[in-house]
Design an enzyme around this catalytic site. Structure first.
Site, PDB file in Angstrom:
ATOM      1  NE  ARG A  67       4.563   2.038   1.161  1.00 21.16           N
ATOM      2  CZ  ARG A  67       3.565   2.595   0.472  1.00 21.16           C
ATOM      3  NH1 ARG A  67       2.339   2.182   0.589  1.00 21.16           N
ATOM      4  NH2 ARG A  67       3.807   3.587  -0.363  1.00 21.16           N
TER       5      ARG A  67
ATOM      6  N   GLY B 144       0.768   5.245   1.444  1.00 20.05           N
ATOM      7  CA  GLY B 144       1.390   6.448   0.873  1.00 20.05           C
ATOM      8  C   GLY B 144       0.687   7.702   1.365  1.00 20.05           C
TER       9      GLY B 144
ATOM     10  CB  THR C  24      -4.044   7.217  -3.004  1.00 25.73           C
ATOM     11  OG1 THR C  24      -3.216   7.051  -4.160  1.00 25.73           O
ATOM     12  CG2 THR C  24      -5.450   6.831  -3.405  1.00 25.73           C
TER      13      THR C  24
ATOM     14  NE  ARG D  18       5.603   1.602  -9.529  1.00 21.86           N
ATOM     15  CZ  ARG D  18       5.987   2.289  -8.455  1.00 21.86           C
ATOM     16  NH1 ARG D  18       5.156   2.522  -7.480  1.00 21.86           N
ATOM     17  NH2 ARG D  18       7.213   2.753  -8.369  1.00 21.86           N
TER      18      ARG D  18
ATOM     19  CG  ASP E 256      -1.284   6.865  -7.869  1.00 16.11           C
ATOM     20  OD1 ASP E 256      -0.659   7.863  -8.271  1.00 16.11           O
ATOM     21  OD2 ASP E 256      -0.731   5.842  -7.425  1.00 16.11           O
TER      22      ASP E 256
ATOM     23  CG  ASP F  49      -4.969   3.894  -7.486  1.00 16.59           C
ATOM     24  OD1 ASP F  49      -5.281   4.519  -6.462  1.00 16.59           O
ATOM     25  OD2 ASP F  49      -3.954   3.185  -7.569  1.00 16.59           O
TER      26      ASP F  49
ATOM     27  CG  ASP G 251      -5.547  -0.449  -3.239  1.00 11.88           C
ATOM     28  OD1 ASP G 251      -4.461  -0.097  -2.746  1.00 11.88           O
ATOM     29  OD2 ASP G 251      -5.670  -0.839  -4.415  1.00 11.88           O
TER      30      ASP G 251
HETATM   31  P1  ADP Z   1      -1.870   1.966   0.498  1.00 10.77           P
HETATM   32  O1  ADP Z   1      -2.839   1.988   1.629  1.00 10.77           O
HETATM   33  O2  ADP Z   1      -1.423   3.354   0.117  1.00 10.77           O
HETATM   34  O3  ADP Z   1      -2.393   1.145  -0.671  1.00 10.77           O
HETATM   35  P2  ADP Z   1      -0.012  -0.219   1.236  1.00 10.77           P
HETATM   36  O4  ADP Z   1      -0.453  -1.129   0.148  1.00 10.77           O
HETATM   37  O5  ADP Z   1       1.429  -0.115   1.537  1.00 10.77           O
HETATM   38  O6  ADP Z   1      -0.514   1.296   1.014  1.00 10.77           O
HETATM   39  O7  ADP Z   1      -0.756  -0.680   2.586  1.00 10.77           O
HETATM   40  C1  ADP Z   1      -0.556   0.011   3.790  1.00 10.77           C
HETATM   41  C2  ADP Z   1      -0.502  -0.963   4.935  1.00 10.77           C
HETATM   42  O8  ADP Z   1      -1.727  -1.681   5.042  1.00 10.77           O
HETATM   43  C3  ADP Z   1       0.556  -2.059   4.821  1.00 10.77           C
HETATM   44  O9  ADP Z   1       1.849  -1.623   5.179  1.00 10.77           O
HETATM   45  C4  ADP Z   1       0.027  -3.094   5.785  1.00 10.77           C
HETATM   46  O10 ADP Z   1       0.357  -2.761   7.121  1.00 10.77           O
HETATM   47  C5  ADP Z   1      -1.486  -2.962   5.607  1.00 10.77           C
HETATM   48  N1  ADP Z   1      -1.950  -4.025   4.702  1.00 10.77           N
HETATM   49  C6  ADP Z   1      -1.938  -4.036   3.354  1.00 10.77           C
HETATM   50  N2  ADP Z   1      -2.387  -5.213   2.866  1.00 10.77           N
HETATM   51  C7  ADP Z   1      -2.690  -5.976   3.948  1.00 10.77           C
HETATM   52  C8  ADP Z   1      -3.172  -7.320   4.130  1.00 10.77           C
HETATM   53  N3  ADP Z   1      -3.446  -8.111   3.085  1.00 10.77           N
HETATM   54  N4  ADP Z   1      -3.346  -7.747   5.399  1.00 10.77           N
HETATM   55  C9  ADP Z   1      -3.076  -6.965   6.461  1.00 10.77           C
HETATM   56  N5  ADP Z   1      -2.600  -5.711   6.354  1.00 10.77           N
HETATM   57  C10 ADP Z   1      -2.405  -5.224   5.128  1.00 10.77           C
END
Ligand code: ADP
Length: 327
Positions: free
Chosen positions: A75, A14, A129, A175, A131, A133, A106
């Site tokens: 993503r 995000g 982020t 959330r 949030d 969090d 995260d």
């Molecule tokens: P944020 O970083 O804001 O928490 P996301 O949870 O969408 O956002 O994670 C961003 C990107 O990080 C995902 O689209 C994916 O490409 C990568 N990612 C997240 N979790 C994993 C994982 N377990 N293994 C590999 N890549 C991951």
């Protein structure tokens, strides 16, 4: 660890205000230390597809004040697979990138950690982020800006609420974490604040609203985090209250994505600048697999796995302050 000559930087997950200021700081600190900096566009997807550009200090002119991220974010499902990450590493090799700075949340850090383990590539995370969090920093990039945006929006809602004896339910982002709701709620003088960390219960909410009506308040604002514990969404909560407190005219306002946008606050710009400088300096000290953060106005480092697994706790003192001031 081999000497670092080229740094890669990307934004992922995000978007948040302050990401641009962090990119600027990473690019310029790299140049300051005579390192080459390769920007990767569209997060991990751009790493897989080789959407990259060499950045100089002049590539990041006039972005410190801009919301969003000039590198775009995405993503990326493919990065969750071993084959996807192998392709991503081919881009790293092609551009001779020796270390990677990941600006994100995260999820992005989880991807970075797996990538680092598989290919032994040094990585540093910068938490971005709204949030707030993430464990290991009192403030994430974008959080302070979001608080100001939400407070300003609620101030405007208050104008119409007080002109019409209305009870407004305002849903804000969060959330899993109530940081935005709690702080912006206090900052905007909300009557009640519902957050994911505490179960206030609908009956207590009704009692509180009845009390405020009896005490002479003719309008009220209740701030609700997306993931509040009642298990009901903001519209369900509003209609429950409307049924039970017929003297109020009830309205709902869902603030939504406007909370993520806008020019970063001065606080976020300074934080992003400090985090960007610290991220590069940490890599140059031969460290990896860490997230930069801030605590008591000092820059700190946290292991990425701890930052991901740890819980950023709300300050319970704020709940007490809110309860006292809504008398
Ligand atoms: P944020 O970083 O804001 O928490 P996301 O949870 O969408 O956002 O994670 C961003 C990107 O990080 C995902 O689209 C994916 O490409 C990568 N990612 C997240 N979790 C994993 C994982 N377990 N293994 C590999 N890549 C991951």
């Amino acid at each position: 660890m081999k000497a670092i000559k080229t740094i890669g930087v990307l934004t992922s997950g995000g978007d948040a205000p302050g990401m641009n200021a962090a990119i600027r700081a990473v690019v310029r600190t790299a140049a300051f230390h005579k390192l080459k900096c390769v920007a990767i566009f569209q997060g991990y997807q751009g790493l897989i597809d080789d959407v990259t550009r060499v950045m100089t200090p002049r590539s990041v002119n006039n972005i410190i004040n801009k919301g969003g991220t000039m590198l775009k974010s995405a993503r990326c499902l493919e990065f969750r697979t071993k084959e996807g990450r192998k392709k991503a590493f081919e881009t790293i090799q092609k551009h001779e990138i020796d270390a990677l700075v990941v600006i994100g949340g995260d999820g992005s850090f989880t991807g970075a950690m797996i990538f680092q383990k598989e290919f032994d590539l040094p990585v540093i995370g910068i938490p971005g982020t709204i949030d707030n969090d993430i464990y290991g920093t009192s403030h994430t990039l974008g959080y302070d800006t979001a608080l100001n945006t939400v407070t300003e929006a609620i101030d405007k809602i208050r104008d119409t609420a007080s002109s019409h004896n209305r009870l407004f339910f305002v849903e804000v982002m969060g959330r899993d974490a109530g940081h935005i709701a709690l702080n912006a709620g206090i900052g905007s003088g909300a009557e009640e604040i519902l957050i994911p960390e505490e179960n206030m219960g609908l009956d207590r909410l009704l009692e509180s609203l009845k009390r405020s009506e009896k005490s002479g308040k003719s309008s009220s604002i209740v701030v609700i985090a997306e993931g509040d514990k009642t298990g009901k969404n903001v519209f369900e909560i509003a209609s429950y209250v409307e049924k039970n407190l017929p003297y109020y005219e009830v309205r709902v306002s869902v603030l939504g994505h406007m909370q993520r946008g806008g020019a970063p606050s001065c606080f976020d710009r300074v934080l992003a600048s400090r985090m960007g400088v610290y991220a590069i300096e940490t890599l140059l000290e031969g460290k990896s697999n860490l997230m930069v953060g801030i605590k008591d106005d000092n820059m700190i480092l946290t292991q990425l796995d701890k930052a991901i697994k740890g819980k950023s706790k709300i300050n319970k003192e704020l709940i007490r302050v809110s309860d006292i001031l809504t008398i």
